[in-house]
Design an enzyme around this catalytic site. Sequence first.
Site, PDB file in Angstrom:
ATOM      1  CE  LYS A  30       5.136  48.024 -23.317  1.00  0.00           C
ATOM      2  NZ  LYS A  30       6.524  47.619 -23.014  1.00  0.00           N
ATOM      3  CB  SER A  59     -12.563  57.205 -20.163  1.00  0.00           C
ATOM      4  OG  SER A  59     -13.122  57.905 -21.259  1.00  0.00           O
ATOM      5  CE1 TYR A  92     -14.732  55.221 -18.461  1.00  0.00           C
ATOM      6  CE2 TYR A  92     -13.748  56.401 -16.621  1.00  0.00           C
ATOM      7  CZ  TYR A  92     -14.690  56.315 -17.623  1.00  0.00           C
ATOM      8  OH  TYR A  92     -15.586  57.343 -17.798  1.00  0.00           O
TER       9      TYR A  92
END
Length: 113
Positions: A9, A25, A58
């Site tokens: 995180k 992305s 991603y």
Amino acid sequence: MQIEVLKSKIHRVKVTQANLNYIGSITIDEELMEKANIIENERVYIYDINNGERFDTYAIKGKKGSGIIGLNGAAARKVQVDDLLIIVSFATMDFNEAKTWKPTVIFPKDNHI
């Protein structure tokens, strides 16, 4: 039994760019990726604190130490420059292993460690 748990995180980073003319992305400063234990091409979930948007994409490496957080392609429409984000990834593991798992959580200041 396998379950998904929080792996990484990055808490409260600021969007520095939004680029519609890129394939897709999120570009993340390589230093932040390393500290958060996120690798290039890993699936990440984006939570925009400002507008409530939640989506996945991603990760790709941005210049180390640059502080870049750039949403690319269609994701660029879901954020504004200066929005605050939470970026997370998850891992699948055995239920018993998950009981003792400790995720990597970082709290950057001004997009830097």
